[in-house]
Structure formats: C-alpha cells, structure tokens
Scaffold this motif. Structure first.
Motif, PDB file in Angstrom:
ATOM      1  N   ALA A  66      57.854  37.573 -23.049  1.00  0.00           N
ATOM      2  CA  ALA A  66      58.696  36.701 -22.216  1.00  0.00           C
ATOM      3  C   ALA A  66      58.861  37.246 -20.800  1.00  0.00           C
ATOM      4  N   ASN A  67      58.828  38.572 -20.645  1.00  0.00           N
ATOM      5  CA  ASN A  67      59.030  39.166 -19.312  1.00  0.00           C
ATOM      6  C   ASN A  67      57.713  39.530 -18.609  1.00  0.00           C
ATOM      7  N   PHE A  68      56.577  39.091 -19.151  1.00  0.00           N
ATOM      8  CA  PHE A  68      55.276  39.390 -18.549  1.00  0.00           C
ATOM      9  C   PHE A  68      55.169  38.668 -17.205  1.00  0.00           C
ATOM     10  N   TRP A  69      54.673  39.356 -16.189  1.00  0.00           N
ATOM     11  CA  TRP A  69      54.658  38.814 -14.826  1.00  0.00           C
ATOM     12  C   TRP A  69      53.967  37.455 -14.718  1.00  0.00           C
ATOM     13  N   ALA A  70      52.932  37.218 -15.515  1.00  0.00           N
ATOM     14  CA  ALA A  70      52.158  35.974 -15.391  1.00  0.00           C
ATOM     15  C   ALA A  70      52.551  34.912 -16.418  1.00  0.00           C
ATOM     16  N   LYS A  71      53.576  35.158 -17.227  1.00  0.00           N
ATOM     17  CA  LYS A  71      53.927  34.200 -18.279  1.00  0.00           C
ATOM     18  C   LYS A  71      54.174  32.787 -17.738  1.00  0.00           C
ATOM     19  N   PRO A  72      54.956  32.604 -16.673  1.00  0.00           N
ATOM     20  CA  PRO A  72      55.159  31.231 -16.182  1.00  0.00           C
ATOM     21  C   PRO A  72      53.845  30.541 -15.788  1.00  0.00           C
ATOM     22  N   ALA A  73      52.947  31.285 -15.155  1.00  0.00           N
ATOM     23  CA  ALA A  73      51.655  30.715 -14.746  1.00  0.00           C
ATOM     24  C   ALA A  73      50.782  30.418 -15.960  1.00  0.00           C
ATOM     25  N   ILE A  74      50.775  31.326 -16.936  1.00  0.00           N
ATOM     26  CA  ILE A  74      49.995  31.104 -18.158  1.00  0.00           C
ATOM     27  C   ILE A  74      50.507  29.863 -18.871  1.00  0.00           C
ATOM     28  N   ASP A  75      51.823  29.748 -18.986  1.00  0.00           N
ATOM     29  CA  ASP A  75      52.416  28.577 -19.643  1.00  0.00           C
ATOM     30  C   ASP A  75      52.039  27.290 -18.915  1.00  0.00           C
ATOM     31  N   GLN A  76      52.141  27.305 -17.596  1.00  0.00           N
ATOM     32  CA  GLN A  76      51.824  26.105 -16.825  1.00  0.00           C
ATOM     33  C   GLN A  76      50.352  25.746 -16.941  1.00  0.00           C
ATOM     34  N   ALA A  77      49.478  26.727 -16.796  1.00  0.00           N
ATOM     35  CA  ALA A  77      48.038  26.463 -16.883  1.00  0.00           C
ATOM     36  C   ALA A  77      47.643  26.010 -18.281  1.00  0.00           C
ATOM     37  N   TYR A  78      48.294  26.568 -19.311  1.00  0.00           N
ATOM     38  CA  TYR A  78      48.012  26.148 -20.678  1.00  0.00           C
ATOM     39  C   TYR A  78      48.462  24.695 -20.897  1.00  0.00           C
ATOM     40  N   ARG A  79      49.690  24.391 -20.538  1.00  0.00           N
ATOM     41  CA  ARG A  79      50.224  23.038 -20.760  1.00  0.00           C
ATOM     42  C   ARG A  79      49.422  21.980 -20.005  1.00  0.00           C
ATOM     43  N   ALA A  80      48.803  22.369 -18.898  1.00  0.00           N
ATOM     44  CA  ALA A  80      48.018  21.423 -18.105  1.00  0.00           C
ATOM     45  C   ALA A  80      46.578  21.294 -18.596  1.00  0.00           C
ATOM     46  N   GLY A  81      46.182  22.127 -19.573  1.00  0.00           N
ATOM     47  CA  GLY A  81      44.830  22.034 -20.117  1.00  0.00           C
ATOM     48  C   GLY A  81      43.790  22.851 -19.377  1.00  0.00           C
ATOM     49  N   PHE A  82      44.225  23.714 -18.467  1.00  0.00           N
ATOM     50  CA  PHE A  82      43.274  24.555 -17.741  1.00  0.00           C
ATOM     51  C   PHE A  82      42.807  25.750 -18.568  1.00  0.00           C
ATOM     52  N   ILE A  83      43.678  26.244 -19.425  1.00  0.00           N
ATOM     53  CA  ILE A  83      43.328  27.411 -20.232  1.00  0.00           C
ATOM     54  C   ILE A  83      43.791  27.198 -21.661  1.00  0.00           C
ATOM     55  N   SER A  84      43.210  27.951 -22.556  1.00  0.00           N
ATOM     56  CA  SER A  84      43.595  27.928 -23.966  1.00  0.00           C
ATOM     57  C   SER A  84      43.622  29.352 -24.483  1.00  0.00           C
ATOM     58  N   GLY A  85      44.099  29.484 -25.693  1.00  0.00           N
ATOM     59  CA  GLY A  85      44.109  30.786 -26.328  1.00  0.00           C
ATOM     60  C   GLY A  85      42.860  30.969 -27.169  1.00  0.00           C
ATOM     61  N   PHE A  86      42.879  32.006 -27.975  1.00  0.00           N
ATOM     62  CA  PHE A  86      41.761  32.315 -28.860  1.00  0.00           C
ATOM     63  C   PHE A  86      42.089  31.850 -30.275  1.00  0.00           C
ATOM     64  N   PRO A  87      41.084  31.734 -31.138  1.00  0.00           N
ATOM     65  CA  PRO A  87      41.321  31.256 -32.499  1.00  0.00           C
ATOM     66  C   PRO A  87      42.390  32.035 -33.271  1.00  0.00           C
ATOM     67  N   ASP A  88      42.587  33.305 -32.919  1.00  0.00           N
ATOM     68  CA  ASP A  88      43.601  34.101 -33.623  1.00  0.00           C
ATOM     69  C   ASP A  88      45.009  33.890 -33.059  1.00  0.00           C
ATOM     70  N   GLY A  89      45.153  32.957 -32.106  1.00  0.00           N
ATOM     71  CA  GLY A  89      46.456  32.633 -31.539  1.00  0.00           C
ATOM     72  C   GLY A  89      46.854  33.466 -30.336  1.00  0.00           C
ATOM     73  N   THR A  90      46.032  34.434 -29.950  1.00  0.00           N
ATOM     74  CA  THR A  90      46.356  35.286 -28.802  1.00  0.00           C
ATOM     75  C   THR A  90      45.842  34.672 -27.503  1.00  0.00           C
ATOM     76  N   PHE A  91      46.331  35.210 -26.402  1.00  0.00           N
ATOM     77  CA  PHE A  91      45.843  34.801 -25.090  1.00  0.00           C
ATOM     78  C   PHE A  91      44.943  35.857 -24.464  1.00  0.00           C
ATOM     79  N   GLN A  92      45.188  37.116 -24.760  1.00  0.00           N
ATOM     80  CA  GLN A  92      44.429  38.244 -24.222  1.00  0.00           C
ATOM     81  C   GLN A  92      44.447  38.259 -22.688  1.00  0.00           C
TER      82      GLN A  92
END
Length: 191
Positions: A66-92
């Motif tokens: 939750a306190n990771f510096w890029a979490k807001p950007a990762i969340d936004q990019a994910y919700r917009a369909g720009f990025i996804s996670g890996f099959p194991d559920g991680t983002f790496q």
C-alpha cells in the motif's frame, strides 16, 4: 535539459515528454537513456502521460504494498487496461519491461483498432514475435508506435526496453492521440 542526451538518437522524443512534464531525469542532471526500465517505472510514465480513466475493477497485487511509491500509478494503469499482472497474481514491479510488453500495453490501453499481421513483414525478425502478439504488434506498427534503433527493420521483441525506447514509443502514442507534435526520426517504423 539533460546532460547525457547530446547526439542521442532519442533526444527529440525524450525532450518532447520532458517539456510536458511527463518524464523526469535524475538528481545529477542526467536522463540515463540507455538504462533499462522496470514495470513500476513504466506504469508511472503511462499513468502520467495518458491519465487514463478506469475501464475495469481494481485488483490487489500482493507484491505491491500500500505504501509503495508507484502503487497509485500501477493501480491507474491496471484499471485502464495498460498493464496486467502475471498468472500467479503478482505484478513484479522491479522486473524490467520488454519491448514487446510496451507495445502490447500501448495497443491495449489505447484500445487501438486491429491491423492485419501481414504488415509484420517489415521486420527481419518477425518470427521472434509470439503468435498471440502478432495482431497487436501489427497494430502498433501500423499506428507508428514502434521505434527501432539502431535497425528500424528489427523489432527485437524480447529485448528489455531502455528508458529512451519507452520514451520514444510513448511519445509516438501521444502523437497518434493528437497530444504531441510529430518528430522526424528515421527510427520510426513506417509501413
């Protein structure tokens, strides 16, 4: 603006993004264009460049605290369909992004209309493009998102992307969206 861009092939792309405050350099005044870029850094650039609206529900990646510096950007990019996670559920977030992943991300996030894979003949290494990525790569190619340095005819899809390559491809996506002025570069793939 940056001390290490003199004569660099991607200077115009990088400066184009920097003047819009979409990318930054380092405290020592450098940009480090040939350094690799990780998934967290890429998400931050995408979120800043496109400020994309959400298109899907947010998920929680166990390796993005939750306190990771890029979490807001990762969340936004994910919700917009720009990025996804890996099959194991991680983002790496610390994993370096590949050139192919950048192109797939831009095509998906921008919702670009598909192109015929026959345009891929422009690449001497077209056989290196995974079968399931051929249509999106063709789309990115047709839309002039692909920037190939030093050889415009080699896609090198599984190569880790440099900061310069990411800047150039994101800049090209902004040009396509009418949010940036076209750069005259011999490294933009044109079909």
């Amino acid at each position: 603006i940056f001390a290490d861009l003199q004569g660099h092939w991607a200077t115009d792309f990088i400066l184009g993004l920097a003047t819009q405050n979409l990318i930054r350099g380092f405290e020592d005044g450098t940009f480090r264009p040939d350094d690799k870029i990780n998934r967290a850094q890429y998400a931050a650039i995408v979120a800043g460049a496109f400020n994309p609206p959400p298109r899907r529900e947010l998920i929680t990646f166990p390796d993005v605290p939750a306190n990771f510096w890029a979490k807001p950007a990762i969340d936004q990019a994910y919700r917009a369909g720009f990025i996804s996670g890996f099959p194991d559920g991680t983002f790496q977030p610390g994993q370096n992004v590949l050139r192919l992943q950048v192109l797939l991300s831009l095509v998906s996030g921008l919702g670009l209309p598909t192109a015929d894979p026959s345009v891929l003949t422009v690449y001497t290494d077209q056989n290196a493009i995974p079968q399931n990525a051929r249509v999106p790569v063709a789309t990115a190619t047709r839309e002039r998102l692909v920037v190939g340095y030093p050889d415009v005819r080699r896609l090198t899809p599984t190569q880790e992307a440099s900061r310069a390559e990411v800047a150039a491809m994101i800049y090209q996506a902004l040009v396509r969206a009418g949010k940036a002025t076209a750069v005259n570069s011999p490294y933009i793939v044109v079909v």
